[in-house]
Write a protein that holds these residues in place. Sequence first.
Motif, mmCIF file in Angstrom:
data_model
loop_
_atom_site.group_PDB
_atom_site.id
_atom_site.type_symbol
_atom_site.label_atom_id
_atom_site.label_comp_id
_atom_site.label_asym_id
_atom_site.label_seq_id
_atom_site.Cartn_x
_atom_site.Cartn_y
_atom_site.Cartn_z
ATOM 1 N N VAL A 28 -6.232 12.767 47.442
ATOM 2 C CA VAL A 28 -7.334 13.310 48.236
ATOM 3 C C VAL A 28 -6.716 14.017 49.428
ATOM 4 O O VAL A 28 -5.807 13.481 50.071
ATOM 5 C CB VAL A 28 -8.307 12.205 48.704
ATOM 6 N N GLN A 78 -11.303 17.264 50.506
ATOM 7 C CA GLN A 78 -12.243 16.447 51.278
ATOM 8 C C GLN A 78 -12.896 17.255 52.403
ATOM 9 O O GLN A 78 -12.219 17.972 53.134
ATOM 10 C CB GLN A 78 -11.519 15.236 51.867
ATOM 11 N N GLU A 137 -18.377 8.407 42.661
ATOM 12 C CA GLU A 137 -17.264 7.484 42.879
ATOM 13 C C GLU A 137 -17.248 7.158 44.362
ATOM 14 O O GLU A 137 -17.583 7.991 45.204
ATOM 15 C CB GLU A 137 -15.964 8.169 42.456
ATOM 16 N N ASN A 191 -16.049 12.685 53.558
ATOM 17 C CA ASN A 191 -15.440 11.699 54.444
ATOM 18 C C ASN A 191 -16.482 11.071 55.369
ATOM 19 O O ASN A 191 -17.034 11.735 56.247
ATOM 20 C CB ASN A 191 -14.341 12.375 55.279
ATOM 21 N N ALA A 237 -23.124 10.545 44.685
ATOM 22 C CA ALA A 237 -21.675 10.336 44.654
ATOM 23 C C ALA A 237 -21.297 9.625 43.362
ATOM 24 O O ALA A 237 -21.831 8.563 43.056
ATOM 25 C CB ALA A 237 -21.224 9.512 45.865
ATOM 26 N N ASP A 291 -14.542 15.502 47.817
ATOM 27 C CA ASP A 291 -14.752 14.188 48.423
ATOM 28 C C ASP A 291 -15.369 14.376 49.797
ATOM 29 O O ASP A 291 -15.053 15.334 50.507
ATOM 30 C CB ASP A 291 -13.417 13.450 48.537
ATOM 31 N N VAL A 297 -18.245 14.872 42.644
ATOM 32 C CA VAL A 297 -18.449 14.666 44.082
ATOM 33 C C VAL A 297 -18.309 13.174 44.344
ATOM 34 O O VAL A 297 -18.991 12.359 43.719
ATOM 35 C CB VAL A 297 -19.820 15.175 44.549
ATOM 36 N N SER A 298 -17.406 12.819 45.249
ATOM 37 C CA SER A 298 -17.176 11.419 45.586
ATOM 38 C C SER A 298 -17.308 11.245 47.091
ATOM 39 O O SER A 298 -17.457 12.210 47.842
ATOM 40 C CB SER A 298 -15.792 10.970 45.104
ATOM 41 N N ALA A 299 -17.251 10.000 47.545
ATOM 42 C CA ALA A 299 -17.370 9.735 48.981
ATOM 43 C C ALA A 299 -16.448 8.591 49.376
ATOM 44 O O ALA A 299 -16.158 7.700 48.577
ATOM 45 C CB ALA A 299 -18.813 9.387 49.345
ATOM 46 N N LYS A 300 -15.996 8.644 50.635
ATOM 47 C CA LYS A 300 -15.201 7.543 51.190
ATOM 48 C C LYS A 300 -15.916 6.994 52.415
ATOM 49 O O LYS A 300 -16.386 7.758 53.263
ATOM 50 C CB LYS A 300 -13.794 7.999 51.557
ATOM 51 N N ARG A 346 -8.203 16.163 45.035
ATOM 52 C CA ARG A 346 -9.622 16.313 45.366
ATOM 53 C C ARG A 346 -9.714 16.726 46.833
ATOM 54 O O ARG A 346 -9.166 16.056 47.705
ATOM 55 C CB ARG A 346 -10.370 15.007 45.108
#
Length: 311
Positions: free
Chosen positions: A29, A67, A163, A94, A161, A92, A135-138, A65
Amino acid sequence: MILLAPMEGLLDHMLRDVLTRVGGIDRCVSEFIRITDMLMPNRVFTRIVPELKTGGRTPAGVPVRAQLLGADPVCMAENAAKLAALGPEGIDLNFGCPAKCVNRHRGGAVLLDEPELLHEIVATVRRAVPAHIPVSAKMRLGFNDASRSLDCALALVGGGAGELVVHARTKADGYKPPAYWDRIAELKAAVTVPVIANGEIWTPADAENCRSQSHCDDLMLGRGMVANPGLALAIRSPGAPALSWSQLLPLMRDFFALVRSHVQPKHQAGRLKQWLHYLRRHYPEAEEAYLQLRTVNSAEELQQRLFPSIA
């Protein structure tokens, strides 16, 4: 699956390049691209994620990926759509950065106090990005406390999201040990998408404990991988030979060559000493080198003293 985390000012495209050559990393990422109130030109995306010019992968072939960080759903979505046209492996979002300057301007972990906004940002971005691009998120466990962690996880996944990476500390916890891996288990049980555990994984034993407590098979490595570039391989193959100092030196040489090609001269020595500082945790040779070189500010002198055979 093992992911390589971003670290602003340290784990950038140059270190991603070198660390992914070692092996064991499935995906990276990027550092965050700060989105405020404008549509970013392509050069901003490619400066932070130059892998966009090479099919979205590091030279070793590991996907990256990209961010984004911001609080305005529409602006985030417009920039995500533009970024998507450059062909990243995924995008991703943040919601975990604990930096005061970022939080003060409504970015990163401060948004964990607003689950409804998290949902809106993810949903707007997901609609703006082609369906084939993940599309993911942290997130962290929260801002000042973890009381809304479940609300945040549900909001992010409900928004689309696919993941979720969870850093097992709040913003208030910063990076101080311990990481509360057990608190990730509740979030994992409540959502229907993959959850990746992150935070305070320095050794294969830490990885095993994290997996046991979080109930997550997938991990994200940050400082532990910087301190021990062979960590991902060691987690995958317990008992395998460790990456030796003699094996690491050519990688450090290549990293410094990248630094000298991309970083202003006055900052070049600092970047190598910064990595040496982390390596001290795992390599006695790094401790010795750091103590000998910490006052050296000449890139040429560092090159000659640390890599004499190729100077």
